[in-house]
Design a protein around this motif. Structure first.
Motif, PDB file in Angstrom:
ATOM      1  N   THR A  17       1.015   5.942  -7.406  1.00 39.37           N
ATOM      2  CA  THR A  17      -0.178   6.671  -7.848  1.00 39.37           C
ATOM      3  C   THR A  17       0.083   8.172  -7.886  1.00 39.37           C
ATOM      4  OG1 THR A  17      -1.614   4.966  -6.879  1.00 39.37           O
ATOM      5  CG2 THR A  17      -2.624   7.087  -7.387  1.00 39.37           C
ATOM      6  N   LEU A  62       0.572   3.941  -3.100  1.00 41.15           N
ATOM      7  CA  LEU A  62       0.328   5.375  -2.914  1.00 41.15           C
ATOM      8  C   LEU A  62       1.389   6.198  -3.631  1.00 41.15           C
ATOM      9  CD1 LEU A  62      -1.075   7.813  -1.508  1.00 41.15           C
ATOM     10  CD2 LEU A  62       0.478   7.420   0.420  1.00 41.15           C
ATOM     11  N   GLU A  77      -4.652   5.093   2.064  1.00 42.93           N
ATOM     12  CA  GLU A  77      -3.516   4.211   2.310  1.00 42.93           C
ATOM     13  C   GLU A  77      -3.282   4.002   3.793  1.00 42.93           C
ATOM     14  OE1 GLU A  77       0.293   2.966   3.415  1.00 42.93           O
ATOM     15  OE2 GLU A  77      -0.288   5.070   3.618  1.00 42.93           O
ATOM     16  N   ARG A  78      -3.427   5.073   4.575  1.00 38.83           N
ATOM     17  CA  ARG A  78      -3.198   4.969   6.020  1.00 38.83           C
ATOM     18  C   ARG A  78      -4.242   4.064   6.673  1.00 38.83           C
ATOM     19  NH1 ARG A  78      -2.571  10.108  10.181  1.00 38.83           N
ATOM     20  NH2 ARG A  78      -1.918   8.894  12.006  1.00 38.83           N
ATOM     21  N   LEU A 125      -5.791  10.188  -1.042  1.00 36.51           N
ATOM     22  CA  LEU A 125      -5.029   8.955  -1.266  1.00 36.51           C
ATOM     23  C   LEU A 125      -4.231   8.568  -0.021  1.00 36.51           C
ATOM     24  CD1 LEU A 125      -3.673   9.605  -4.880  1.00 36.51           C
ATOM     25  CD2 LEU A 125      -5.449   7.987  -4.213  1.00 36.51           C
ATOM     26  N   TYR A 126      -3.661   9.559   0.650  1.00 38.91           N
ATOM     27  CA  TYR A 126      -2.897   9.279   1.862  1.00 38.91           C
ATOM     28  C   TYR A 126      -3.799   8.714   2.963  1.00 38.91           C
ATOM     29  CZ  TYR A 126      -0.138  10.090   6.078  1.00 38.91           C
ATOM     30  OH  TYR A 126       0.512   9.930   7.263  1.00 38.91           O
ATOM     31  N   SER A 146       0.805  -1.230   0.000  1.00 36.16           N
ATOM     32  CA  SER A 146       0.000   0.000   0.000  1.00 36.16           C
ATOM     33  C   SER A 146       0.838   1.281   0.000  1.00 36.16           C
ATOM     34  CB  SER A 146      -0.985  -0.001   1.183  1.00 36.16           C
ATOM     35  OG  SER A 146      -0.302  -0.103   2.420  1.00 36.16           O
TER      36      SER A 146
END
Length: 290
Positions: A214, A211, A281-282, A277-278, A207
């Motif tokens: 991407t 990120l 992912e988190r 997006l962050y 992941s």
């Protein structure tokens, strides 16, 4: 003694960081602050504060709206394809297949070839009298002016994938090599299938790389101006008119207020997208970090 050691250690760390911070300040933060300042002025001669008036005019500008729409559609198509295909290729090359090194080299070739040479090849292929129309003509198809039609999204996407797949694939292969094999072995002993291991183990460890890839792909999709400019000039077919075209043409017309407003809006959009997006992912990879 311990406190003195900590202070010296902190000073040493900041000493290494200060040159980079100065560079970021001079070349990024200060110029962006100047751009924000220009975006709220009527012109550089009188420097009258107009607030959000430049942004209001920009959002009613047909060229900006067309460029934003084309860039959004292109990014929405090209970026997911780039991430997914490069991930699939990385898993494929991670397996025991023949000619693995040769295949890697082929996909990394676009990073070494001058872009002007590449664009010349694309012009030969997609010209009205080009190779593609010659091939389709053998089957009775009518020739298409690919560079002046809605097929331009297809051309841009293929060019983008050709340029980015190899680099993204290498990043994913490095990340795949870092997945703990003992966790995969335990999952296999407990009866987990390949799909379960891929979805619940491999993707979670990948992941952060997903990120990163991407974000790089999004940035690259906003930087396709050079290729399109060489391919079709500063004023291409309207379906190929991207935000970079708008900004380049606005700069040449010295309309700095409009240009600054567009740059600020684009920065805000990019910050929002990267922030989302962050967060995804988190949320998805939080148990891996634990």
């Amino acid at each position: 003694m311990q406190v003195r050691k900590k202070i010296l250690n902190a000073l040493s760390q900041w000493g290494w960081l200060i040159p980079s911070l100065i560079g970021v300040l001079i070349f990024f933060i200060i110029p962006f602050c100047v751009v924000m300042y220009y975006s709220v002025l009527d012109n550089l001669a009188f420097s009258n504060f107009v607030g959000l008036e430049n942004f209001r005019k920009l959002l009613k500008n047909d060229s900006f709206l067309r460029a934003s729409k084309n860039t959004a559609i292109f990014s929405a198509i090209a970026v997911p394809l780039s991430v997914i295909l490069s991930l699939v290729m990385a898993f494929g090359l991670n397996a025991k297949i023949p000619c693995k090194s040769w295949i890697k080299s082929c996909f990394l070739c676009p990073l070494m070839v001058p872009i002007a040479s590449v664009v010349l090849v694309w012009q030969v292929i997609f010209h009205y009298h080009g190779t593609l129309n010659q091939i389709t003509g053998l089957f009775g198809a009518e020739p298409i002016d690919w560079l002046k039609s809605n097929w331009s999204y297809f051309i841009l996407t293929i060019m983008f994938l050709w340029k980015t797949l190899g680099y993204n694939m290498i990043l994913f292969m490095s990340a795949i090599a870092g997945i703990p094999t003992d966790i995969l072995e335990v999952a296999e002993l407990e009866g987990a299938g390949e799909f379960y291991k891929f979805l619940h183990i491999k993707l979670r460890y990948l992941s952060p790389t997903i990120l990163f890839v991407t974000i790089l792909s999004i940035i690259s999709s906003f930087k396709m101006f050079r290729e399109v400019y060489l391919l079709a000039g500063p004023y291409p077919h309207e379906s190929m008119y991207l935000l970079q075209h708008f900004m380049n043409n606005t700069f040449q017309s010295t309309d700095y207020q409009k240009l600054s407003s567009a740059a600020v809006l684009l920065s805000i959009v990019m910050i929002i997208i990267i922030g989302i997006l962050y967060l995804i992912e988190r949320k998805y990879g939080e148990d891996v970090e634990e």
